[in-house]
Design an enzyme around this catalytic site. Structure first.
Site, PDB file in Angstrom:
ATOM      1  N   LYS A  81       0.822  -1.204   0.000  1.00  0.00           N
ATOM      2  CA  LYS A  81       0.000   0.000   0.000  1.00  0.00           C
ATOM      3  C   LYS A  81       0.863   1.265   0.000  1.00  0.00           C
ATOM      4  O   LYS A  81       1.922   1.305   0.633  1.00  0.00           O
ATOM      5  CB  LYS A  81      -0.896  -0.048   1.243  1.00  0.00           C
ATOM      6  N   SER A 157      -9.413   1.040   2.621  1.00  0.00           N
ATOM      7  CA  SER A 157      -8.457   1.830   1.875  1.00  0.00           C
ATOM      8  C   SER A 157      -7.381   1.009   1.170  1.00  0.00           C
ATOM      9  O   SER A 157      -6.605   1.548   0.375  1.00  0.00           O
ATOM     10  CB  SER A 157      -7.803   2.849   2.817  1.00  0.00           C
ATOM     11  N   SER A 181     -10.339  -1.695   6.381  1.00  0.00           N
ATOM     12  CA  SER A 181      -9.574  -1.330   5.187  1.00  0.00           C
ATOM     13  C   SER A 181      -8.839  -2.470   4.510  1.00  0.00           C
ATOM     14  O   SER A 181      -8.380  -2.323   3.384  1.00  0.00           O
ATOM     15  CB  SER A 181      -8.571  -0.217   5.522  1.00  0.00           C
TER      16      SER A 181
END
Length: 478
Positions: A81, A157, A181
């Site tokens: 990420k 996310s 997330s």
């Protein structure tokens, strides 16, 4: 090997590299070819690390050639990420302001996966600064597309990792989760994901400079892996668990706990709080419950989870209070419209005073105690990841109704993050052209129980990915 290497599980990839059946360079090149094919359609991989990945693979091959022992994830490519540091690569958080913020060292979880033999192949997209919403759209890199249906969000996310894993661009993804997330993009993309117990994986979530974040960020944010199979998820879990002197929160607890007397009791809550649940999601929970019952679990429907409404309100008040002081500056980093999601939350929930904040911290501990008592009776909880099928991109930032709908949809993720217990998202099938799934929540530091139960569900209901990206919505989902 007849099958494309990128289609293999992470476990099979690592075994083939360790045995010399394939080279790590061949494995990385196969994934790079897949990225070249699939990423233009989904925009999940943001910073491709082709040359560093090939160099790392060549070092792996030299180690094998000289008889050195290779790790359990030898040669396995993984995405990281955009909020998590890879040495020598900008950690952009998806914002233009940080596009040149080159990391001096790997983040702890990246280093741990490398130590197990895995190879970072690229950064992955997310909402700007993790704060712009549920949908993985960043100011710097744009929108990530759900490979099952481009009209639906891949979630966030950690949405870039969910898409990269689902489409075979990486065997593993490294995201993080403070309220869903990892689990939401796993569910929306048809893969498995793990949110560990707070303190299970060591990490250092300082963003800029030496100062640590406040209590909510310290206790809520956990790094977590995504994978196409539960077996692969377990390999990543075992590599990531442990202690590190850089993180005094990490607890030296064995990765596998003592066997519990059976049959293990499982509480089923399809509609936490009684706010409503889509029939597709209710059907997924029922299918998973049947699978667990078939595997010998004592599966029981219960009225509800503990103190849900109080937990959601306390979570919101604590996080808003922590955001409030820095919000005037932070909102300038989010790009056009990127501040709408948090701004609406700030308008709805005012920051607490010092005295109120002390009371909120006390309430937090009480809620955790209630959950510990609940999970003492029921070592596992089965419920939804999100109480609707995947929603349209940006719904949570469109207006107040959209934000409330998304907040309600993710309520079980929010409360389980708040109490710090582990949860595994696992697919249950495809309905109307979209993946469906559930989460299995467990006692603190009993990820092993969650993973074992998720394995039983997967064994009976199957693996959904890798998939080829669709250019339009499936007929049934229109």
């Amino acid at each position: 090997m007849e099958e494309a290497l990128w289609k293999l599980t992470a476990a099979a990839q690592a075994e083939a590299v360790r045995s010399g059946q394939i080279s790590a360079v061949e494995l990385v090149d196969s994934h790079l070819d897949r990225i070249a094919e699939a990423n233009p359609q989904v925009n999940a991989v943001t910073q491709l690390l082709a040359q560093p990945a090939r160099e790392a693979a060549a070092r792996t091959d030299r180690r094998r050639a000289t008889g050195q022992e290779l790790g359990p994830l030898a040669g396995v490519p993984f995405t990281v990420k955009e909020s998590t540091a890879i040495e020598g690569v900008p950690t952009t958080f998806g914002t233009r302001r940080f596009r040149d913020l080159v990391a001096r060292a790997d983040a702890i979880p990246v280093a741990r996966l490398r130590a197990a033999g895995a190879i970072p192949i690229g950064h992955s997209n997310m909402p700007t600064l993790v704060l712009a919403g549920l949908h993985s759209r960043s100011e710097l890199f744009g929108d990530t597309v759900n490979p099952w249906d481009p009209s639906r969000t891949p979630g966030g996310s950690s949405g870039g990792d969910g898409v990269a894993v689902a489409t075979g661009m990486a065997a593993l993804g490294l995201g993080n989760d403070s309220g869903g997330s990892v689990r939401i993009p796993a569910s929306f993309c048809g893969v498995a994901g793990l949110k560990p117990t707070s303190g299970r994986f060591p990490a250092d979530h300082r963003v800029l400079g030496p100062d640590d974040p406040g209590p909510a960020s310290q206790m809520l944010v956990t790094d977590g892996p995504l994978a196409r199979s539960v077996t692969d998820l377990r390999l990543a879990y075992e590599a990531l668990a442990g202690t590190d002197p850089q993180d005094p929160r990490a607890v030296p607890v064995p990765v596998h706990g003592p066997e519990l007397p059976g049959p293990l009791k499982v509480a089923v809550v399809a509609d936490p709080g009684g706010h409503g649940v889509h029939p597709t999601v209710r059907g997924s929970v029922a299918a998973a419950a049947d699978a667990m019952r078939d595997a010998g679990y004592d599966v029981r429907e219960v009225e509800d989870v503990p103190r849900l409404e109080e937990a959601l309100k306390t979570y919101g008040r604590i996080t808003v209070t922590e955001f409030a002081e820095t919000w005037p500056v932070v909102r300038t980093l989010l790009g056009e419209g990127g501040d709408r999601y948090i701004e609406m939350a700030m308008e709805k929930t005012p920051p607490a005073t010092a005295a109120e904040f002390m009371q909120l911290m006390g309430a937090w501990l009480g809620i955790r105690r209630s959950w510990a008592e609940f999970l003492d009776e029921y070592p596992l909880l089965l419920g939804p990841v999100f109480t609707e099928p995947p929603v349209e991109p940006g719904l949570e930032s469109r207006d107040r109704a959209g934000q409330e709908r998304v907040g309600a949809g993710m309520r079980l993720c929010t409360v389980t993050s708040f109490v710090g217990v582990p949860g595994v998202a696992v697919p249950t099938g495809v309905t109307d052209g979209l993946p469906a799934g559930v989460q299995i929540v467990g006692r603190a530091f009993r990820e092993d129980l969650c993973l074992a139960a998720a394995q039983e569900v997967e064994d009976r209901l199957g693996v959904l990915t890798p998939v080829d990206p669709r250019s339009e919505a499936p007929t049934a989902a229109r």
